[in-house]
Scaffold this motif. Sequence first.
Motif, mmCIF file in Angstrom:
data_model
loop_
_atom_site.group_PDB
_atom_site.id
_atom_site.type_symbol
_atom_site.label_atom_id
_atom_site.label_comp_id
_atom_site.label_asym_id
_atom_site.label_seq_id
_atom_site.Cartn_x
_atom_site.Cartn_y
_atom_site.Cartn_z
ATOM 1 N N LYS A 178 39.160 35.354 42.670
ATOM 2 C CA LYS A 178 38.788 34.849 43.997
ATOM 3 C C LYS A 178 39.274 35.801 45.084
ATOM 4 N N MET A 179 40.505 36.303 44.926
ATOM 5 C CA MET A 179 41.049 37.246 45.890
ATOM 6 C C MET A 179 40.184 38.493 45.958
ATOM 7 N N ILE A 180 39.777 39.012 44.805
ATOM 8 C CA ILE A 180 38.947 40.218 44.769
ATOM 9 C C ILE A 180 37.629 39.968 45.500
ATOM 10 N N GLY A 181 37.030 38.808 45.265
ATOM 11 C CA GLY A 181 35.786 38.488 45.953
ATOM 12 C C GLY A 181 35.957 38.450 47.464
ATOM 13 N N GLU A 182 37.125 37.965 47.953
ATOM 14 C CA GLU A 182 37.360 37.872 49.390
ATOM 15 C C GLU A 182 37.665 39.233 50.020
ATOM 16 N N LEU A 183 38.218 40.163 49.212
ATOM 17 C CA LEU A 183 38.610 41.464 49.759
ATOM 18 C C LEU A 183 37.554 42.552 49.588
ATOM 19 N N ALA A 184 36.486 42.261 48.876
ATOM 20 C CA ALA A 184 35.592 43.324 48.420
ATOM 21 C C ALA A 184 34.500 43.714 49.404
ATOM 22 N N ALA A 185 34.298 42.960 50.469
ATOM 23 C CA ALA A 185 33.155 43.226 51.351
ATOM 24 C C ALA A 185 33.166 44.658 51.865
ATOM 25 N N GLY A 186 32.060 45.384 51.621
ATOM 26 C CA GLY A 186 31.915 46.746 52.093
ATOM 27 C C GLY A 186 32.727 47.774 51.334
ATOM 28 N N LYS A 187 33.393 47.362 50.267
ATOM 29 C CA LYS A 187 34.292 48.259 49.542
ATOM 30 C C LYS A 187 33.616 48.829 48.289
ATOM 31 N N ARG A 188 34.137 49.986 47.868
ATOM 32 C CA ARG A 188 33.779 50.543 46.565
ATOM 33 C C ARG A 188 34.806 50.019 45.568
ATOM 34 N N LEU A 233 36.426 49.309 41.766
ATOM 35 C CA LEU A 233 36.579 49.850 40.414
ATOM 36 C C LEU A 233 37.312 48.831 39.556
ATOM 37 N N ASN A 234 36.736 48.492 38.406
ATOM 38 C CA ASN A 234 37.322 47.518 37.474
ATOM 39 C C ASN A 234 37.667 48.249 36.182
ATOM 40 N N LEU A 235 38.946 48.443 35.926
ATOM 41 C CA LEU A 235 39.412 49.173 34.744
ATOM 42 C C LEU A 235 39.833 48.189 33.660
ATOM 43 N N PHE A 236 39.448 48.465 32.421
ATOM 44 C CA PHE A 236 39.574 47.504 31.312
ATOM 45 C C PHE A 236 38.817 46.233 31.705
ATOM 46 N N SER A 237 37.549 46.404 31.957
ATOM 47 C CA SER A 237 36.783 45.378 32.677
ATOM 48 C C SER A 237 36.442 44.157 31.846
ATOM 49 N N TYR A 238 36.614 44.212 30.492
ATOM 50 C CA TYR A 238 36.342 43.049 29.642
ATOM 51 C C TYR A 238 34.900 42.597 29.889
ATOM 52 N N THR A 239 34.647 41.348 30.271
ATOM 53 C CA THR A 239 33.273 40.891 30.499
ATOM 54 C C THR A 239 32.865 41.023 31.970
ATOM 55 N N ILE A 299 40.692 48.557 43.687
ATOM 56 C CA ILE A 299 40.740 48.790 42.244
ATOM 57 C C ILE A 299 41.466 47.629 41.584
ATOM 58 N N PHE A 300 40.911 47.154 40.484
ATOM 59 C CA PHE A 300 41.562 46.130 39.662
ATOM 60 C C PHE A 300 41.904 46.760 38.323
ATOM 61 N N LEU A 301 43.190 46.809 38.006
ATOM 62 C CA LEU A 301 43.691 47.415 36.770
ATOM 63 C C LEU A 301 44.363 46.312 35.954
ATOM 64 N N ASP A 302 43.695 45.876 34.890
ATOM 65 C CA ASP A 302 44.205 44.756 34.082
ATOM 66 C C ASP A 302 44.202 45.157 32.606
ATOM 67 N N PRO A 303 45.152 46.009 32.196
ATOM 68 C CA PRO A 303 45.140 46.517 30.820
ATOM 69 C C PRO A 303 45.691 45.508 29.825
ATOM 70 N N PRO A 304 45.386 45.703 28.546
ATOM 71 C CA PRO A 304 45.980 44.858 27.508
ATOM 72 C C PRO A 304 47.453 45.192 27.338
ATOM 73 N N THR A 305 48.177 44.294 26.683
ATOM 74 C CA THR A 305 49.589 44.549 26.411
ATOM 75 C C THR A 305 49.752 45.699 25.433
ATOM 76 N N PHE A 306 48.895 45.731 24.425
ATOM 77 C CA PHE A 306 48.964 46.792 23.423
ATOM 78 C C PHE A 306 47.590 46.973 22.818
ATOM 79 N N LEU A 317 45.229 48.690 45.249
ATOM 80 C CA LEU A 317 45.200 48.551 43.787
ATOM 81 C C LEU A 317 45.838 47.222 43.432
ATOM 82 N N ILE A 318 45.126 46.407 42.690
ATOM 83 C CA ILE A 318 45.672 45.164 42.151
ATOM 84 C C ILE A 318 45.948 45.422 40.667
ATOM 85 N N PHE A 319 47.205 45.396 40.317
ATOM 86 C CA PHE A 319 47.631 45.686 38.947
ATOM 87 C C PHE A 319 48.121 44.401 38.297
ATOM 88 N N SER A 320 47.601 44.110 37.119
ATOM 89 C CA SER A 320 47.970 42.885 36.415
ATOM 90 C C SER A 320 48.186 43.194 34.947
#
Length: 856
Positions: free
Chosen positions: A554-564, A566-572, A635-642, A675-678
């Motif tokens: 939800k946060m990403i949707g609110e912050l994304a207007a007009g932005k480029r 990038l979704n890393l480890f994008s899953y679905t 940028i959203f960076l949400d990598p796996p644990t391993f 960058l949002i890192f999770s």
Amino acid sequence: MSSSHHWLTTCPKGLESLLAAELSQLGASEVRETVAAVSFDGDLEIGYRVCLWSRLANRLLLPLVRKEIDSPDELYETAKAIEWEQHFSSHASFAIDFVGTSRSIDHTTFGAQRIKDAIVDRFREIDGNRPNVDLALPDIRIQARLHKGYVTISLDLAGESLHRRGYRSGQGNAPLKENLAAALLLRSGWAERAAAGEALLDPMCGSATLLIEGAMIAADVAPGTLRASHRYGFLAWQQHQPELWQQLLAEAVARRSAGMEALELNITGYDSNPRMVDYAIENIVNAGFDEHIRIALKPIDQFGKPTAERGLLLTNPPYGARIGEQETLVPLYEKLGLVLQKNFSGWRAAIFTGNLELARKLDLAPAKQYKFYNGSIECKLLLFDDLSSKSAAIAQRLATAPPKHELAEGAQMLLNRLRKNHRRLKNWLEQSGVTCYRLYDRDLPEYAVAIDYYRLEQGGDVLHVQEYAPPATIDAGQARRNFDDVRAAVKAYLPNSQRFYKERAQQKGSDQYQKLGSANSKQLVVAEGPARLEVNFTDYLDTGLFLDHRPVRKMIGELAAGKRFLNLFSYTSAASIHAALGGAEKTLSIDLSNTYLDWSRRNFELNDLDERDNPLMRANVQEWLERGIGEFDLIFLDPPTFSNSKKMAGSLDIQRDHAELIRGAMSKLAPGGLLIFSNNFRKFKMDAELADSYSVTEISEATFDPDFSRDARLHNVWRIEHIGQPFSAAIARDPYAASRGGAPVAAPRTRRNDRSDHRGFRNSQPTERKRSDSSPYDKRSSQPDQRKRADSTPHSKRSDNSPYGSRDSKPAQRSRSDSQSSPYGSRDSKPAQRSRSDSQSSPPDKPPNADIWKRK
């Protein structure tokens, strides 16, 4: 050679356990099953008996060498080192079946050629002569299999496949192979029924393969006696013992004569096609059973009561493989079901079909079912002992009031907790509009499960139950009883819901990456705010939507207007969907899994978002961050644990590698970007040195909705910005801003058409959200974590001790063909499958249309 050998028999996929039992009966020892093959130990006599008596095997292999090789020259030297002169002479002919490929041997013909050269060169060095190659009728057949860098070279002592008995001269378009027919008979219990004097009937007998194999079983006929004059692979073998072979062959012929003399069973076949009846009669005569099997021309709807009181009706009706055929076959299956219900009481019916939808038209309930493969077609053998109408029984059961069922004390306690939790969440759910949420998360220690609720867009409720590892104080039996309580409570909570259960099973090695598979695969759609997203409850450990990350999306949707974006480890790509619907100028989603990229593509299509504005890229994120081109505002960076996926050169450990990942992502972040890192490592510690280079703020506490508030270690989230360049959601890139005296926010993304979706959202302008001054996403300092911290989570993408593995357990895209699942492969083996994403034509380090990501 020693008196005892190590042998390998191959068979069609699905016959392994039957073949293992057969080999044990023939005297084999150390019998071990593998996919499409069974190995065993035994002397030469056992090998001869397999060639004579096996009803299920394809080939009998004598392995000569197994060695790791890295090049064609090593393959040549390995083959040349074998003492071929001990196995055949330079005057014999030979052929090589080569299976498998590697980086250096990328074609089976090339591999066979190198082995052929080695054999010929060895013979030339020994006596100056060379054996000839004969691909059609060789004296000696050699099999070489290259798999995972190891080559196994074996002698094929069967010569041609053992399923070819020698009696079939006429057949239809889709005949059953003889060893598959024998397997169906054995699984149907024909051996025991034949011994009891029961009848055998095939009402759609085709070329009579089932009937002939059934007669051979009943009369104790060794299949090899029908092809005794054919070429066996061992007849030209230097170590062949003709006296022993002739002795075993004479014994089998004598048993055949005695068995056929005593055969008095009623074995009958019918078919509605005159040409097939002619083929059947011809094959029966060839097999020598013309006095024992009766064949007649008769369609299924002319069947009356059988003359025998008890027996086995086994048949292989058409499947409707071609387009449009299924509808024409419905009456055939319906007629077959009616005939069985009306006339065959007291019989067992066994129906072998590759189309379960048609099988349902029989209106019968199978007592057992077994999976087999007819060629590449996955089929089921359905066994029916009760030949009464299934629909009539259902109607009667529905008309009868069910007995009142009292829940066990534990199940009632869990049901009360589910209801209590819903009451606690009710106001929040109504205000937020959330339709997919966590209802229960190990609230009661003895019921260690997570229960998630999903409301489907197409209507209906789903409960998704995932089991945790039980506490050490609870034994396996008690854990099983507790899970039964969970099932009872969940059913009582929402009786009309669909319910899916993921029970705990330890994952080892590559198992954690494999697709679960299901005959009842469910791909369904749910809503999350303005987004429509596909979920799957049956095929994978995860559903495709991580509910705890709902506030982050939800946060990403609110912050994304007009932005480029990038979704890393994008899953679905759920986060990318929210960004695009929130008005992102462009989105780029990167993942290594073809499965999830295809899933992402379907999610974009569900939301009418054009892939040209939202490209997908298959790439190793770590490598792409080193070489990739582009600049991004969010940028959203949400990598796996391993992860140690085979698609990666190395491994990914989030604690070890997170600083490098963050620095790589920050190199792609535009000035003033965010960058949002999770991640979901429960013991994660942020590298303190990163704070020297960037503005780093933890916002984990603010990224949990009420349904996940019990477990504050489920994930951790960080805002990371360039020092002195704070992110502002209100600033958009606008080349004309200076002339207008400002920089207006870009308009939200429009969809590919102008229609409103079913929830009333207009394509041109998504619903505006209000954000209070205390928005959790703008907090600049982290707060001490005061929540209770659990030790494990059922999220399969994340937790170290999750029963479902880590998020990187993305199922590899594997072929389902028999050739790849078999340890012997296919003779036309193909190189590894390439990515099917649109980005496959672009270099892995460059997004499609890379110039749009650059600052003008």
